[in-house]
Scaffold this active site. Structure first.
Site, PDB file in Angstrom:
ATOM      1  N   GLN A 186      -3.601  10.238  -3.040  1.00  0.00           N
ATOM      2  CA  GLN A 186      -2.861   9.369  -3.919  1.00  0.00           C
ATOM      3  C   GLN A 186      -3.800   8.181  -4.588  1.00  0.00           C
ATOM      4  OE1 GLN A 186       1.131   9.521  -1.797  1.00  0.00           O
ATOM      5  NE2 GLN A 186       1.841   9.393  -3.965  1.00  0.00           N
ATOM      6  N   HIS A 202      -6.729  21.723  -9.913  1.00  0.00           N
ATOM      7  CA  HIS A 202      -8.078  22.272 -10.743  1.00  0.00           C
ATOM      8  C   HIS A 202      -7.760  23.624 -11.084  1.00  0.00           C
ATOM      9  CE1 HIS A 202     -10.663  19.349  -8.321  1.00  0.00           C
ATOM     10  NE2 HIS A 202      -9.975  18.706  -9.308  1.00  0.00           N
ATOM     11  N   ASP A 239      -8.699  13.444  -8.864  1.00  0.00           N
ATOM     12  CA  ASP A 239     -10.133  13.178  -8.877  1.00  0.00           C
ATOM     13  C   ASP A 239     -10.760  11.828  -8.854  1.00  0.00           C
ATOM     14  OD1 ASP A 239      -9.987  15.910  -9.168  1.00  0.00           O
ATOM     15  OD2 ASP A 239     -11.112  16.174 -11.142  1.00  0.00           O
ATOM     16  N   ARG A 251      -0.884   0.520   6.057  1.00  0.00           N
ATOM     17  CA  ARG A 251      -0.907   1.849   6.232  1.00  0.00           C
ATOM     18  C   ARG A 251      -1.575   2.776   5.463  1.00  0.00           C
ATOM     19  NH1 ARG A 251       3.812   5.971   5.209  1.00  0.00           N
ATOM     20  NH2 ARG A 251       2.876   7.841   6.187  1.00  0.00           N
ATOM     21  N   HIS A 276      -1.247  13.363   5.564  1.00  0.00           N
ATOM     22  CA  HIS A 276      -0.359  12.945   4.326  1.00  0.00           C
ATOM     23  C   HIS A 276      -0.596  13.876   3.062  1.00  0.00           C
ATOM     24  CE1 HIS A 276       1.917   9.551   2.282  1.00  0.00           C
ATOM     25  NE2 HIS A 276       2.227  10.366   1.709  1.00  0.00           N
ATOM     26  N   ASN A 309       2.949  12.461   7.654  1.00  0.00           N
ATOM     27  CA  ASN A 309       3.923  11.940   6.805  1.00  0.00           C
ATOM     28  C   ASN A 309       4.859  12.998   6.317  1.00  0.00           C
ATOM     29  OD1 ASN A 309       4.527   9.588   4.872  1.00  0.00           O
ATOM     30  ND2 ASN A 309       4.386  11.383   3.540  1.00  0.00           N
ATOM     31  N   GLU A 310       6.141  12.914   6.497  1.00  0.00           N
ATOM     32  CA  GLU A 310       7.156  13.551   5.966  1.00  0.00           C
ATOM     33  C   GLU A 310       6.915  15.053   5.826  1.00  0.00           C
ATOM     34  OE1 GLU A 310       8.046  11.993   1.954  1.00  0.00           O
ATOM     35  OE2 GLU A 310       8.577  10.152   2.534  1.00  0.00           O
ATOM     36  N   ASN A 313      10.720   7.004   6.814  1.00  0.00           N
ATOM     37  CA  ASN A 313      10.712   6.584   5.229  1.00  0.00           C
ATOM     38  C   ASN A 313      11.943   6.679   4.657  1.00  0.00           C
ATOM     39  OD1 ASN A 313       7.818   6.453   5.579  1.00  0.00           O
ATOM     40  ND2 ASN A 313       7.243   8.287   4.373  1.00  0.00           N
ATOM     41  N   TYR A 344      14.140   6.175   0.914  1.00  0.00           N
ATOM     42  CA  TYR A 344      14.297   5.806  -0.654  1.00  0.00           C
ATOM     43  C   TYR A 344      15.645   5.868  -1.239  1.00  0.00           C
ATOM     44  CZ  TYR A 344       9.375   5.895  -0.772  1.00  0.00           C
ATOM     45  OH  TYR A 344       7.962   5.892  -0.580  1.00  0.00           O
ATOM     46  N   GLU A 363       7.731   3.706   4.966  1.00  0.00           N
ATOM     47  CA  GLU A 363       7.757   3.617   3.334  1.00  0.00           C
ATOM     48  C   GLU A 363       9.059   3.208   2.959  1.00  0.00           C
ATOM     49  OE1 GLU A 363       6.535   7.277   1.291  1.00  0.00           O
ATOM     50  OE2 GLU A 363       4.947   7.457   2.551  1.00  0.00           O
TER      51      GLU A 363
HETATM   52  C1  GBH Z   1       7.217   9.730  -0.464  1.00  0.00           C
HETATM   53  O1  GBH Z   1       7.781  11.126  -0.713  1.00  0.00           O
HETATM   54  C2  GBH Z   1       5.727  10.014  -0.050  1.00  0.00           C
HETATM   55  O2  GBH Z   1       5.452   9.844   1.310  1.00  0.00           O
HETATM   56  C3  GBH Z   1       5.005   9.232  -0.959  1.00  0.00           C
HETATM   57  O3  GBH Z   1       3.663  10.102  -0.859  1.00  0.00           O
HETATM   58  C4  GBH Z   1       5.384   9.346  -2.366  1.00  0.00           C
HETATM   59  O4  GBH Z   1       4.471   8.752  -3.140  1.00  0.00           O
HETATM   60  C5  GBH Z   1       6.462   8.451  -2.253  1.00  0.00           C
HETATM   61  O5  GBH Z   1       7.522   8.908  -1.328  1.00  0.00           O
HETATM   62  C6  GBH Z   1       7.263   8.509  -3.495  1.00  0.00           C
HETATM   63  O6  GBH Z   1       8.082   9.537  -4.086  1.00  0.00           O
HETATM   64  O7  GBH Z   1      11.097  15.129  -9.190  1.00  0.00           O
HETATM   65  O8  GBH Z   1      13.167  15.664  -8.435  1.00  0.00           O
HETATM   66  O9  GBH Z   1      11.375  17.142  -7.723  1.00  0.00           O
HETATM   67  C7  GBH Z   1       9.120  10.730  -0.983  1.00  0.00           C
HETATM   68  C8  GBH Z   1       9.493  12.217  -1.366  1.00  0.00           C
HETATM   69  C9  GBH Z   1       8.764  13.578  -3.020  1.00  0.00           C
HETATM   70  C10 GBH Z   1      10.891  12.428  -3.196  1.00  0.00           C
HETATM   71  C11 GBH Z   1       8.802  13.925  -4.399  1.00  0.00           C
HETATM   72  C12 GBH Z   1      10.709  12.889  -4.562  1.00  0.00           C
HETATM   73  C13 GBH Z   1      10.283  14.653  -6.229  1.00  0.00           C
HETATM   74  C14 GBH Z   1      11.661  14.664  -6.788  1.00  0.00           C
HETATM   75  N1  GBH Z   1       9.677  12.052  -2.695  1.00  0.00           N
HETATM   76  N2  GBH Z   1      10.324  14.122  -4.865  1.00  0.00           N
HETATM   77  S1  GBH Z   1      11.791  15.651  -8.041  1.00  0.00           S
END
Ligand code: GBH
Length: 506
Positions: free
Chosen positions: A38, A58, A71, A96, A141, A185-186, A326, A328, A395
């Site tokens: 990322q 790609h 890239d 991290r 990751h 990671n996840e 993690n 969210y 996270e």
């Molecule tokens: C984490 O993923 C990751 O560890 C990290 O890399 C990521 O950048 C961060 O959180 C924020 O997303 O658009 O409805 O298809 C959390 C899991 C993966 C949840 C992508 C949301 C897309 C859902 N996330 N997912 S959707």
């Protein structure tokens, strides 16, 4: 006008009243988190091999928003010193980051070790340590070396050994300096999205089959890496190893017994699928029961869920020194009628629907609603389900569309950190650290650069990838320094000292 002001005042008071005035424990560690694909860029420099995200972006660019790729990303491969300056400015104790497997082992196998790749992480780690920041490294990751995908990727259980060999190379190269390791990671995103619903690389659609095979391999891979550390490195290096588990918090949509059971089942199919074997032993029983039952009715010769031997169960159980978590957002769960047996689907195995309450506070990400009480409930559930482990929140964060005045992020962090404080003090959950996702705006997988999670804005149109502090930088910096979310926390001698030293250092 007067009435409006009065209303605002009431709103403000009720909002601030909701924010916890307790302080984070003295030893609590704040940090930020990122991941190799990322932020690093330099996708083919200095001997790095191709990984599954290079291949996806790609060869199948339209799968990603605006056909974006990593890239160059934030160009952190070249700008890591600047990143460390930003961390230093924030005052965080921990950074991290993740190690790109293909940078260390371009073929994925140990037949070729890429010294410049090793040197890059050595430089980054040294820069961190020179600035008083602890490195916390994630081994995986989501950026699998393409040659390992060519032999089937994670559903191929041979990958457990290849991962373990890679882990050993990393422990050997970096373990004198890195004391906190995360294997995966996840892994749920890797398995359920990568090999199930086809919404992460390598975009394989096989829900209810390849995803479980992947999980099976990943759990064994994690355990092997943990044992290698334990047997060969722990004595000298004295570090700690665990994994990062995530999911939404699943709240029953009603207080009916069936919705409550359905929510718990979904927790076991998402979080438990990855945590149970490591923290308690074996798959969660409800996962075994449901997948066996449906496999049989769907006409399979044996269960789609691979079984662990007694020996494997014992080998995997206990392979943790803390828990990486993690979090969210939250979803509601309601029970559904048993889905048709004519189709195989991981979703069907769970036997419920998950959805979000439209009245919950929205954000720039369609999937991310602001539900801080969900994080607190989740922490309590982990405490009660897994024998009160030490938890590092590896996270947590929210995205914006590209603003410098990111009041929405300040609001999100305030609410979540407040819920976490209550979990720590009121509920006695053992949370020892918190990594904000993310240090920088970065490549958000299939969403490309449209969802920006950074404390720092990155100008992706400039070759310099200029970093600019958002408003939330000062906000987070103050929390890191004072361990307190409000102007004045309930004081102990220690927290007073922190507040004073913050104001004197300005
Ligand atoms: C984490 O993923 C990751 O560890 C990290 O890399 C990521 O950048 C961060 O959180 C924020 O997303 O658009 O409805 O298809 C959390 C899991 C993966 C949840 C992508 C949301 C897309 C859902 N996330 N997912 S959707």
């Amino acid at each position: 006008m007067k009435l409006f002001k009065f209303m605002c005042y009431i709103l403000l008071v009720s909002l601030t009243a909701a924010v916890s005035n307790k302080s984070f424990p003295a030893k609590f560690k704040f940090g930020t988190a990122t991941a190799s694909y990322q932020i690093e860029g330099a996708w083919n420099e200095d001997g790095k091999g191709e990984n599954i995200w290079d291949r996806l972006t790609h060869t199948n660019a339209t799968a990603v928003k605006n056909s974006d790729n990593g890239d160059v990303a934030c160009d952190s491969y070249h700008k890591y010193k600047e990143d460390v300056r930003l961390l230093k400015h924030l005052g965080v104790k921990v950074y991290r980051f993740s190690i790109s497997w293909s940078r260390i082992l371009p073929t994925g196998f140990t037949n070729k070790v890429n010294q410049p790749g090793i040197q890059y992480y050595k430089n980054l780690i040294k820069e961190l340590l020179d600035n008083g920041i602890e490195p916390m490294a994630t081994l995986y990751h989501w950026d699998l070396p393409q040659p390992l995908q060519d032999i089937g990727g994670w559903p191929n259980e041979l990958l457990a050994d290849h991962f373990a060999n890679y882990a050993r190379v990393c422990f050997k190269a970096f373990g004198d300096s890195v004391k906190t390791w995360l294997t995966f990671n996840e892994a749920k995103q890797t398995c359920q999205q990568g090999y199930g619903s086809a919404t992460m690389a390598p975009l394989i659609k096989s829900p209810g089959v390849a995803d479980y095979l992947c999980t099976y391999t990943v759990l064994k891979a994690h355990a092997k890496a943990w044992h290698i550390y334990d047997d060969e490195f722990r004595g000298k290096q004295r570090g700690r190893v665990s994994t990062v588990v995530d999911s939404d918090w699943y709240e029953p949509a009603s207080n009916s017994t069936s919705d409550m059971e359905a929510a718990e089942t979904r927790r076991q199919f998402t979080f438990g699928l990855y945590a149970n074997a490591i923290f308690l032993g074996n798959w969660p029983q409800v996962v075994i029961d449901r997948v066996d039952y449906r496999s049989e009715n769907e006409g399979y010769a044996k269960s789609r869920l691979p079984k662990f031997t007694k020996q494997e169960i014992d080998y995997i159980r206990g392979t943790h020194d803390f828990m990486g978590f993690n979090t969210y957002t939250t979803s509601l769960v309601c029970k559904i009628e048993e889905p048709t047996f004519n189709e195989t689907d991981y979703e069907f195995d769970m036997g419920s629907n998950a959805f979000q309450d439209p009245t919950w506070e929205a954000t720039n990400s369609t999937w991310l609603k602001i539900v801080p009480w969900g994080a607190r409930k989740f922490l309590n559930w982990i405490k009660n389900t897994y024998n009160n482990p030490e938890i590092i929140i590896t996270e947590n964060g929210v995205s914006d569309a590209g603003l410098l005045k990111d009041d929405a992020r300040i609001h999100y962090y305030t609410e979540y950190l407040s819920a976490i404080l209550e979990a720590i003090h009121t509920d006695k959950v053992h949370v020892s650290g918190y990594m904000a996702w993310s240090l920088l705006d970065n490549y958000e997988w299939l969403a490309g650069y449209t969802e920006k999670f950074g404390l720092y804005h990155v100008d992706f149109s400039s070759p310099n990838r200029t970093r600019t502090a958002k408003k939330s930088v000062d906000f987070y910096k103050k929390i890191v320094a004072t361990h307190c979310l409000v102007d004045k926390c309930v004081t102990s001698g220690w927290s007073l000292f922190r507040v004073f030293s913050y104001f004197f250092s300005r």
